[in-house]
Design a protein around this motif. Structure first.
Motif, PDB file in Angstrom:
ATOM      1  N   MET A 274       0.810  -1.202   0.000  1.00 23.89           N
ATOM      2  CA  MET A 274       0.000   0.000   0.000  1.00 23.89           C
ATOM      3  C   MET A 274       0.856   1.270   0.000  1.00 23.89           C
ATOM      4  SD  MET A 274      -3.090  -0.956  -0.278  1.00 23.89           S
ATOM      5  CE  MET A 274      -4.005   0.509   0.052  1.00 23.89           C
ATOM      6  N   LYS A 275       2.136   1.118   0.308  1.00 29.94           N
ATOM      7  CA  LYS A 275       3.019   2.276   0.340  1.00 29.94           C
ATOM      8  C   LYS A 275       3.051   2.972  -1.023  1.00 29.94           C
ATOM      9  CE  LYS A 275       7.632   2.400   0.051  1.00 29.94           C
ATOM     10  NZ  LYS A 275       9.031   2.131   0.327  1.00 29.94           N
ATOM     11  N   GLU A 276       3.105   2.197  -2.090  1.00 21.69           N
ATOM     12  CA  GLU A 276       3.159   2.766  -3.434  1.00 21.69           C
ATOM     13  C   GLU A 276       1.912   3.588  -3.734  1.00 21.69           C
ATOM     14  OE1 GLU A 276       3.678  -0.450  -2.777  1.00 21.69           O
ATOM     15  OE2 GLU A 276       5.748  -0.838  -3.346  1.00 21.69           O
ATOM     16  N   PHE A 277       0.758   3.096  -3.260  1.00 20.81           N
ATOM     17  CA  PHE A 277      -0.501   3.815  -3.477  1.00 20.81           C
ATOM     18  C   PHE A 277      -0.464   5.183  -2.809  1.00 20.81           C
ATOM     19  CE2 PHE A 277      -4.634   4.984  -1.685  1.00 20.81           C
ATOM     20  CZ  PHE A 277      -5.362   5.168  -2.847  1.00 20.81           C
ATOM     21  N   TRP A 278      -0.029   5.222  -1.556  1.00 17.64           N
ATOM     22  CA  TRP A 278      -0.014   6.486  -0.831  1.00 17.64           C
ATOM     23  C   TRP A 278       1.015   7.457  -1.391  1.00 17.64           C
ATOM     24  CZ3 TRP A 278      -4.198   7.564   1.373  1.00 17.64           C
ATOM     25  CH2 TRP A 278      -4.974   6.588   1.966  1.00 17.64           C
ATOM     26  N   ILE A 279       2.157   6.948  -1.814  1.00 12.94           N
ATOM     27  CA  ILE A 279       3.170   7.818  -2.419  1.00 12.94           C
ATOM     28  C   ILE A 279       2.633   8.432  -3.707  1.00 12.94           C
ATOM     29  CG2 ILE A 279       5.416   7.834  -3.590  1.00 12.94           C
ATOM     30  CD1 ILE A 279       6.364   5.805  -1.518  1.00 12.94           C
ATOM     31  N   TYR A 280       2.054   7.605  -4.568  1.00 15.17           N
ATOM     32  CA  TYR A 280       1.524   8.097  -5.836  1.00 15.17           C
ATOM     33  C   TYR A 280       0.392   9.095  -5.596  1.00 15.17           C
ATOM     34  CZ  TYR A 280      -0.492   8.131 -10.502  1.00 15.17           C
ATOM     35  OH  TYR A 280      -0.993   8.527 -11.711  1.00 15.17           O
ATOM     36  N   THR A 281      -0.500   8.780  -4.667  1.00 10.55           N
ATOM     37  CA  THR A 281      -1.622   9.672  -4.378  1.00 10.55           C
ATOM     38  C   THR A 281      -1.130  11.006  -3.824  1.00 10.55           C
ATOM     39  OG1 THR A 281      -3.046   7.778  -3.952  1.00 10.55           O
ATOM     40  CG2 THR A 281      -3.765   9.903  -3.059  1.00 10.55           C
TER      41      THR A 281
ATOM     42  N   ARG B  90       2.869  -2.602 -10.621  1.00 14.68           N
ATOM     43  CA  ARG B  90       3.552  -3.858 -10.299  1.00 14.68           C
ATOM     44  C   ARG B  90       3.053  -4.432  -8.981  1.00 14.68           C
ATOM     45  NH1 ARG B  90       8.046  -1.140 -12.328  1.00 14.68           N
ATOM     46  NH2 ARG B  90       8.673  -0.523 -10.236  1.00 14.68           N
ATOM     47  N   ARG B  91       2.871  -3.572  -7.999  1.00 16.33           N
ATOM     48  CA  ARG B  91       2.398  -4.015  -6.683  1.00 16.33           C
ATOM     49  C   ARG B  91       0.990  -4.597  -6.788  1.00 16.33           C
ATOM     50  NH1 ARG B  91       3.467  -6.071  -1.863  1.00 16.33           N
ATOM     51  NH2 ARG B  91       2.214  -5.158  -0.230  1.00 16.33           N
ATOM     52  N   VAL B  92       0.126  -3.930  -7.524  1.00 15.72           N
ATOM     53  CA  VAL B  92      -1.246  -4.424  -7.697  1.00 15.72           C
ATOM     54  C   VAL B  92      -1.237  -5.760  -8.428  1.00 15.72           C
ATOM     55  CG1 VAL B  92      -3.441  -3.970  -8.874  1.00 15.72           C
ATOM     56  CG2 VAL B  92      -2.331  -2.164  -7.573  1.00 15.72           C
TER      57      VAL B  92
END
Length: 86
Positions: A1-8, A63-65
């Motif tokens: 979920m880290k990637e989601f929050w960084i992108y958001t 990639r994470r998803v």
């Protein structure tokens, strides 16, 4: 979920920066800025900017998803085969 929050977070920062630039330029040129049009233009600018500037973060999120989806599929298949064996 880290990637989601960084992108958001980066998308929000990019939008706010675009909004600041649009309102600043509009005030310099016209003296006042209609907020609705400034938001629309900033939204379009940040969308185009994120396509190029946030490509690395978007790919990391994808990639994470994909990894999580593959793990979920494998787990479902394992449960299905276990159920068939019983």
């Amino acid at each position: 979920m880290k990637e989601f929050w960084i992108y958001t977070l980066l998308r929000i920062v990019l939008f706010l920066a675009s909004l600041g630039i649009v309102i600043g330029v509009w005030f310099l040129i016209a003296g006042s800025a209609p907020l609705l049009w400034a938001v629309v233009i900033a939204f379009l600018m940040s969308g185009m900017g994120s396509y190029f500037l946030l490509n690395h973060q978007r790919e990391a999120l994808a990639r994470r998803v994909q990894t999580r989806a593959e793990a979920m599929t494998a787990k479902m298949e394992e449960m299905k085969s276990k159920e068939d064996a019983d």
